[in-house]
Design a protein around this motif. Sequence first.
Motif, short mmCIF file in Angstrom:
data_model
loop_
_atom_site.label_atom_id
_atom_site.label_comp_id
_atom_site.label_asym_id
_atom_site.label_seq_id
_atom_site.Cartn_x
_atom_site.Cartn_y
_atom_site.Cartn_z
N ASP A 1 -3.89 0.44 -2.61
CA ASP A 1 -3.08 -0.65 -3.14
C ASP A 1 -2.24 -0.14 -4.31
O ASP A 1 -2.74 0.56 -5.20
CB ASP A 1 -3.95 -1.80 -3.59
N ARG B 1 9.52 -1.17 4.98
CA ARG B 1 9.04 -0.10 5.86
C ARG B 1 7.90 -0.64 6.70
O ARG B 1 7.36 -1.73 6.45
CB ARG B 1 8.59 1.11 5.06
N ASP C 1 4.10 -0.82 8.38
CA ASP C 1 2.76 -0.69 7.82
C ASP C 1 2.04 0.48 8.49
O ASP C 1 2.62 1.25 9.25
CB ASP C 1 1.98 -2.00 7.98
N SER C 2 0.76 0.61 8.21
CA SER C 2 -0.01 1.74 8.73
C SER C 2 -0.14 1.71 10.26
O SER C 2 -0.39 2.73 10.88
CB SER C 2 -1.40 1.76 8.10
N LEU C 3 0.06 0.53 10.87
CA LEU C 3 -0.02 0.41 12.32
C LEU C 3 1.35 0.55 12.99
O LEU C 3 1.44 0.47 14.22
CB LEU C 3 -0.64 -0.93 12.71
N GLY C 4 2.39 0.73 12.21
CA GLY C 4 3.73 0.91 12.78
C GLY C 4 4.51 -0.36 12.96
O GLY C 4 5.55 -0.36 13.62
N ARG D 1 -3.34 7.67 0.76
CA ARG D 1 -2.61 6.86 1.72
C ARG D 1 -3.40 5.57 2.01
O ARG D 1 -4.60 5.61 2.30
CB ARG D 1 -2.41 7.64 3.02
N GLY D 2 -2.71 4.42 1.92
CA GLY D 2 -3.34 3.13 2.16
C GLY D 2 -3.88 2.47 0.92
O GLY D 2 -4.36 1.33 0.99
N GLN E 1 0.83 -1.20 0.00
CA GLN E 1 0.00 0.00 0.00
C GLN E 1 0.86 1.25 0.00
O GLN E 1 2.02 1.22 0.41
CB GLN E 1 -0.95 0.03 1.21
N PRO F 1 2.24 4.56 1.45
CA PRO F 1 2.37 5.07 2.82
C PRO F 1 1.92 6.51 2.99
O PRO F 1 1.77 6.98 4.12
CB PRO F 1 3.87 4.93 3.10
N TYR F 2 1.68 7.23 1.88
CA TYR F 2 1.26 8.63 1.94
C TYR F 2 0.59 8.99 0.61
O TYR F 2 0.63 8.20 -0.36
CB TYR F 2 2.43 9.58 2.22
N ASP F 3 -0.04 10.15 0.55
CA ASP F 3 -0.64 10.61 -0.70
C ASP F 3 0.46 10.85 -1.72
O ASP F 3 1.42 11.58 -1.45
CB ASP F 3 -1.43 11.90 -0.47
#
Length: 315
Positions: A160, A210, A212-215, A157-158, A44, A46-48
Motif C-alpha cells: 500500500d 494503470r 492492477d496486479s491482475l491486469g 510490489r503490491g 498499491q 506496481p513494482y519494487d
Amino acid sequence: MLVPGLAWAAAPLAVHVTRAARATYRPAIPVFARVRGPEHTMVQAPYDAIMAPLPVAPGSTVAAGAIVARLVPMSLAATVRALQAKAQAARTVYEQARVLARQGLVTPAHAQGLKALWRADVAAWHAAAERLARGAVRAPFAGSVRYTAAPGAWLARGADVVAIGGAGSVYERCALTVHEANRLYVGARALIAAGGFLRPAGHVYALAARADSLGFVHAYVRGLRAPLRPGQVLHLTLLGHRQSAIAVPRSALMVRHGRARVYVLHDGRARAVAVKVLRIDGRRVFVAGAVGRGAPVIDSGVARLRAGVAVRVIR
C-alpha cells in the motif's frame, strides 16, 4: 403436367431491399460493476520501488488525476544518475576535441565521432529519465490523501502506498481489460437494462491510471438514480469513443450456427456476406465486413433465403 411444388420453388422470392449506409456509433462494452460506499481506494506499488518525497501534504485535497506519489524503482534511480554523469563527461570530451580540431591537432572526423557518442549518451540518459517519470501515482478521483508509506521507504510490489478518500454518494467500480479501457474516456455514458431496453445509468467520472496486479483497469461510474446499496452487482453497458461503420436494418441480420451474415442483391440473386456485429442499436445493426456503402441489402424474409436463390425486389 405442372407440379405446384416445383413451380413455387422456381419462382423468385419477393424481397425488400435497403441500401447500406455509413453512420457513426459508440461501441458498447458490457461490464459488471460493484456498488461501493463513499469513495475510497488504496493504491498499491506496481513494482519494487523507493518512496520519493511527497508531492502533496498529507490530508490535503487533490483533484482527479493529480500526482499524489512518486515511486523510484530500485535500480533505475542509480542508473539515471550514472547516465547523466556519463553524458556530461562525453560533452566535455567533445568540447575539447572541437577546440583541438580548430587548431588542427585532431581531425574533424574525430571530433564528429565524439559528438555522436555524446548524443547517444544523452539519448540513453533521457530514455531512462522518462522511465523513471512513469512511476508517478495519480489520484483516480478527487479526494483527501492519506499516506501509508514514508519518503525513502522500501516498497515491495503490491504494498500500500496511498489512500484516496472522498465524500459523496455511492458509486460503481468496473473492471476492464486494457483494450476495453483504451476505448473509454472520462464522461462516457453508462447504460443499464430496464424493461427490455438500455436506459441511461450515469457516466464514467474517473479511470485508473494503470492496470492492477491482475491486469484490469478500474473505471468509476456515478449517476445511477435507482436505490443502491454497497455490495450490489450491476450489469452495465459503457459506450466508448465514436466510430464509423456500415449500418443495416436489424431485420437484415441472420445468425445461423453462431455466425452472422446479411444477404446482398447481386444480379437478381441473394448473395450471403459474412459480417461481424459491432453493435445493435434499436432497429439498426452496425457491422464490419465485405458490405460497402450503398450495397443493396435484403431486409425482408431473410429466414427463407439461401445463397444463390433467385429474388424479386418489391417496392
